[in-house]
Design a protein around this motif. Structure first.
Motif, PDB file in Angstrom:
ATOM      1  N   LEU A 196       0.802  -1.468   0.185  1.00  0.00           N
ATOM      2  CA  LEU A 196      -0.153  -0.499  -0.336  1.00  0.00           C
ATOM      3  C   LEU A 196       1.418   1.245   0.197  1.00  0.00           C
ATOM      4  CD1 LEU A 196      -2.813  -1.597   3.036  1.00  0.00           C
ATOM      5  CD2 LEU A 196      -3.209  -1.045  -0.068  1.00  0.00           C
ATOM      6  N   ARG A 197       0.737   2.200  -0.940  1.00  0.00           N
ATOM      7  CA  ARG A 197       1.567   3.457  -0.871  1.00  0.00           C
ATOM      8  C   ARG A 197       1.217   4.195   0.058  1.00  0.00           C
ATOM      9  NH1 ARG A 197       4.486   4.878  -5.496  1.00  0.00           N
ATOM     10  NH2 ARG A 197       3.941   2.787  -6.250  1.00  0.00           N
ATOM     11  N   LYS A 198       0.443   4.294  -0.127  1.00  0.00           N
ATOM     12  CA  LYS A 198      -0.123   5.774   0.925  1.00  0.00           C
ATOM     13  C   LYS A 198      -0.210   5.543   2.259  1.00  0.00           C
ATOM     14  CE  LYS A 198       0.208   8.083  -3.012  1.00  0.00           C
ATOM     15  NZ  LYS A 198       0.865   9.259  -2.735  1.00  0.00           N
ATOM     16  N   PRO A 199      -0.446   6.192   3.179  1.00  0.00           N
ATOM     17  CA  PRO A 199      -0.358   6.427   4.589  1.00  0.00           C
ATOM     18  C   PRO A 199      -1.751   5.657   4.839  1.00  0.00           C
ATOM     19  CG  PRO A 199       0.917   7.949   3.614  1.00  0.00           C
ATOM     20  CD  PRO A 199       0.647   7.991   2.549  1.00  0.00           C
ATOM     21  N   LEU A 200      -2.562   7.141   4.925  1.00  0.00           N
ATOM     22  CA  LEU A 200      -3.755   6.277   4.524  1.00  0.00           C
ATOM     23  C   LEU A 200      -4.589   5.033   4.676  1.00  0.00           C
ATOM     24  CD1 LEU A 200      -6.368   7.766   5.946  1.00  0.00           C
ATOM     25  CD2 LEU A 200      -6.867   8.622   3.517  1.00  0.00           C
ATOM     26  N   GLU A 223     -16.799  11.764  11.965  1.00  0.00           N
ATOM     27  CA  GLU A 223     -15.737  12.019  12.770  1.00  0.00           C
ATOM     28  C   GLU A 223     -15.200  11.168  13.832  1.00  0.00           C
ATOM     29  OE1 GLU A 223     -17.391  15.288  15.090  1.00  0.00           O
ATOM     30  OE2 GLU A 223     -18.424  15.841  13.384  1.00  0.00           O
ATOM     31  N   LEU A 224     -15.375   9.864  13.909  1.00  0.00           N
ATOM     32  CA  LEU A 224     -14.202   9.519  14.762  1.00  0.00           C
ATOM     33  C   LEU A 224     -13.425   8.753  13.517  1.00  0.00           C
ATOM     34  CD1 LEU A 224     -13.882   8.435  17.418  1.00  0.00           C
ATOM     35  CD2 LEU A 224     -15.260   6.103  17.038  1.00  0.00           C
ATOM     36  N   LEU A 225     -13.951   8.408  13.219  1.00  0.00           N
ATOM     37  CA  LEU A 225     -12.984   7.973  12.055  1.00  0.00           C
ATOM     38  C   LEU A 225     -11.679   8.486  11.153  1.00  0.00           C
ATOM     39  CD1 LEU A 225     -12.417   5.260   9.865  1.00  0.00           C
ATOM     40  CD2 LEU A 225     -13.809   6.182   8.297  1.00  0.00           C
ATOM     41  N   ARG A 226     -12.079   9.963  11.630  1.00  0.00           N
ATOM     42  CA  ARG A 226     -11.459  10.972  10.951  1.00  0.00           C
ATOM     43  C   ARG A 226     -10.206  10.848  11.894  1.00  0.00           C
ATOM     44  NH1 ARG A 226     -13.362  16.415  12.155  1.00  0.00           N
ATOM     45  NH2 ARG A 226     -13.108  15.729  14.001  1.00  0.00           N
ATOM     46  N   ASP A 227     -10.544  10.891  12.966  1.00  0.00           N
ATOM     47  CA  ASP A 227      -9.969  11.032  14.444  1.00  0.00           C
ATOM     48  C   ASP A 227      -8.978  10.057  14.554  1.00  0.00           C
ATOM     49  OD1 ASP A 227     -11.016  13.455  15.025  1.00  0.00           O
ATOM     50  OD2 ASP A 227     -11.595  12.649  16.378  1.00  0.00           O
ATOM     51  N   LYS A 236     -15.459  18.081   6.538  1.00  0.00           N
ATOM     52  CA  LYS A 236     -16.063  17.913   5.056  1.00  0.00           C
ATOM     53  C   LYS A 236     -14.908  17.332   4.333  1.00  0.00           C
ATOM     54  CE  LYS A 236     -18.032  21.455   1.530  1.00  0.00           C
ATOM     55  NZ  LYS A 236     -18.426  22.946   1.720  1.00  0.00           N
ATOM     56  N   GLU A 237     -13.312  18.094   4.407  1.00  0.00           N
ATOM     57  CA  GLU A 237     -11.690  17.766   3.491  1.00  0.00           C
ATOM     58  C   GLU A 237     -11.950  16.149   3.344  1.00  0.00           C
ATOM     59  OE1 GLU A 237      -9.589  21.601   4.402  1.00  0.00           O
ATOM     60  OE2 GLU A 237      -9.772  20.305   5.117  1.00  0.00           O
ATOM     61  N   PHE A 238     -12.365  15.368   4.579  1.00  0.00           N
ATOM     62  CA  PHE A 238     -11.906  14.402   5.077  1.00  0.00           C
ATOM     63  C   PHE A 238     -13.078  13.241   4.422  1.00  0.00           C
ATOM     64  CE2 PHE A 238     -12.624  10.038   7.072  1.00  0.00           C
ATOM     65  CZ  PHE A 238     -10.916   9.655   7.727  1.00  0.00           C
ATOM     66  N   THR A 239     -14.089  13.728   4.105  1.00  0.00           N
ATOM     67  CA  THR A 239     -15.338  13.335   2.968  1.00  0.00           C
ATOM     68  C   THR A 239     -14.392  13.288   1.742  1.00  0.00           C
ATOM     69  OG1 THR A 239     -17.006  14.157   4.943  1.00  0.00           O
ATOM     70  CG2 THR A 239     -17.260  12.966   2.677  1.00  0.00           C
ATOM     71  N   ALA A 240     -14.308  14.863   1.377  1.00  0.00           N
ATOM     72  CA  ALA A 240     -14.025  14.251  -0.529  1.00  0.00           C
ATOM     73  C   ALA A 240     -12.441  14.521  -0.505  1.00  0.00           C
ATOM     74  CB  ALA A 240     -13.975  15.828  -0.665  1.00  0.00           C
ATOM     75  N   GLU A 244      -4.543  10.465  -2.926  1.00  0.00           N
ATOM     76  CA  GLU A 244      -2.948  10.176  -4.176  1.00  0.00           C
ATOM     77  C   GLU A 244      -2.655  11.582  -3.640  1.00  0.00           C
ATOM     78  OE1 GLU A 244      -0.570   9.277  -6.425  1.00  0.00           O
ATOM     79  OE2 GLU A 244      -2.062   8.243  -6.358  1.00  0.00           O
ATOM     80  N   ASP A 245      -3.767  12.432  -3.143  1.00  0.00           N
ATOM     81  CA  ASP A 245      -2.658  13.749  -2.761  1.00  0.00           C
ATOM     82  C   ASP A 245      -2.751  14.485  -1.462  1.00  0.00           C
ATOM     83  OD1 ASP A 245      -2.371  14.693  -5.712  1.00  0.00           O
ATOM     84  OD2 ASP A 245      -4.002  15.829  -5.768  1.00  0.00           O
ATOM     85  N   HIS A 246      -3.057  13.315  -0.612  1.00  0.00           N
ATOM     86  CA  HIS A 246      -3.676  13.786   0.682  1.00  0.00           C
ATOM     87  C   HIS A 246      -1.975  13.528   1.518  1.00  0.00           C
ATOM     88  CE1 HIS A 246      -5.458  13.434   4.947  1.00  0.00           C
ATOM     89  NE2 HIS A 246      -4.265  12.221   5.105  1.00  0.00           N
ATOM     90  N   ARG A 247      -1.971  14.736   2.785  1.00  0.00           N
ATOM     91  CA  ARG A 247      -0.245  14.625   3.203  1.00  0.00           C
ATOM     92  C   ARG A 247      -1.346  15.190   5.219  1.00  0.00           C
ATOM     93  NH1 ARG A 247       0.841  13.350  -0.977  1.00  0.00           N
ATOM     94  NH2 ARG A 247       2.655  15.002  -2.273  1.00  0.00           N
ATOM     95  N   GLY A 248      -2.407  14.607   5.002  1.00  0.00           N
ATOM     96  CA  GLY A 248      -2.445  14.122   6.426  1.00  0.00           C
ATOM     97  C   GLY A 248      -3.120  15.811   7.244  1.00  0.00           C
TER      98      GLY A 248
END
Length: 248
Positions: A196-200, A223-227, A236-240, A244-248
């Motif tokens: 798996l390439r991406k940290p998320l 919200e709990l999943l995001r946390d 909202k950002e986490f939903t969308a 490929e571009d996520h940096r946490g």
């Protein structure tokens, strides 16, 4: 009257009480606590932001060193060490917090590059793992902690080639991680985890493995999943999120 001088020189290099990692194809294992809670940063760049996670009575505070927080990919080192220890215990061998392994073996087992850059990245991971400080009351192997500790206590390059590549590495795990090993508070990971390439993506797999291993499904609010992922994004950002571009 002076005592007789010993005819022998002192032992300047006493043998350490080490567990030597030498099991080929050990099954990957991760400790349950850091699979469930956001110990590692999702960022692929130096993350200097301290963070606190609270879920019910469980809390965890993670503070970076000057090298930044330990990353999801740094976790590979702990997975390798835990896997080796568990495989040895299954064979009836004794293990301890201090262990020695070939850097090349770890890089191959965790699907990392074995170029000069790969060894440098491993050095960086060791710095972050040792420097990241954790304070938590989360139970690990039946114990409850109210102290500050690093994910590893120390790391040492025992041998290094002329071109800078590590050969032997010695690591002393923290009590927190070793307690999980001693109490079998670990779970098996699919070997494809290291592809798996991406940290998320890795983080979502860890959460699914932890919560769905013994049940057909697991429900979790957004919200709990995001946390639990350790994301610094808004809901909202986490939903969308764009993987490929996520940096946490």
């Amino acid at each position: 009257m002076t005592s007789a001088r010993s005819p022998l020189l002192p032992d300047r290099h006493p043998q350490k009480d080490l567990f030597v990692c030498d099991i080929v194809d050990a099954v990957p294992k991760g400790d349950m606590a850091s699979m469930e809670h956001p110990v590692f940063t999702l960022s692929t760049k130096p993350d200097m932001k301290p963070r606190r996670y609270q879920n019910g009575d469980n809390s965890i505070e993670v503070s970076p060193s000057r090298y930044g927080l330990a990353t999801v990919h740094d976790r590979d080192v702990l997975i390798y060490c835990i896997s080796q220890c568990m495989a040895a215990l299954n064979e009836g061998r004794k293990v301890n917090r201090s262990m020695r392994f070939k850097a090349h073996d770890l890089l191959v087992a965790t699907n990392r590059q074995t170029s000069g850059q790969g060894y440098q990245l491993l050095k960086d991971a060791l710095r972050r793992l040792q420097g990241t400080q954790i304070e938590t009351n989360i139970r690990q192997g039946g114990k409850e902690y109210f102290k500050v500790f690093g994910l590893i206590e120390s790391a040492e390059i025992v041998r290094e080639t002329r071109d800078g590549r590590m050969q032997d590495v010695e690591i002393t795990l923290s009590d927190w991680v070793f307690d999980a090993i001693e109490n079998n508070h670990v779970l098996t990971l699919n070997k494809q985890y290291f592809f798996l390439r991406k940290p998320l993506e890795r983080r979502l797999y860890e959460l699914a493995r932890k919560h769905c291993g013994a049940q057909p499904k697991w429900k979790c609010g957004l919200e709990l999943l995001r946390d639990k992922c350790g994301s610094g994004s808004t809901t909202k950002e986490f939903t969308a999120i764009n993987f490929e571009d996520h940096r946490g």
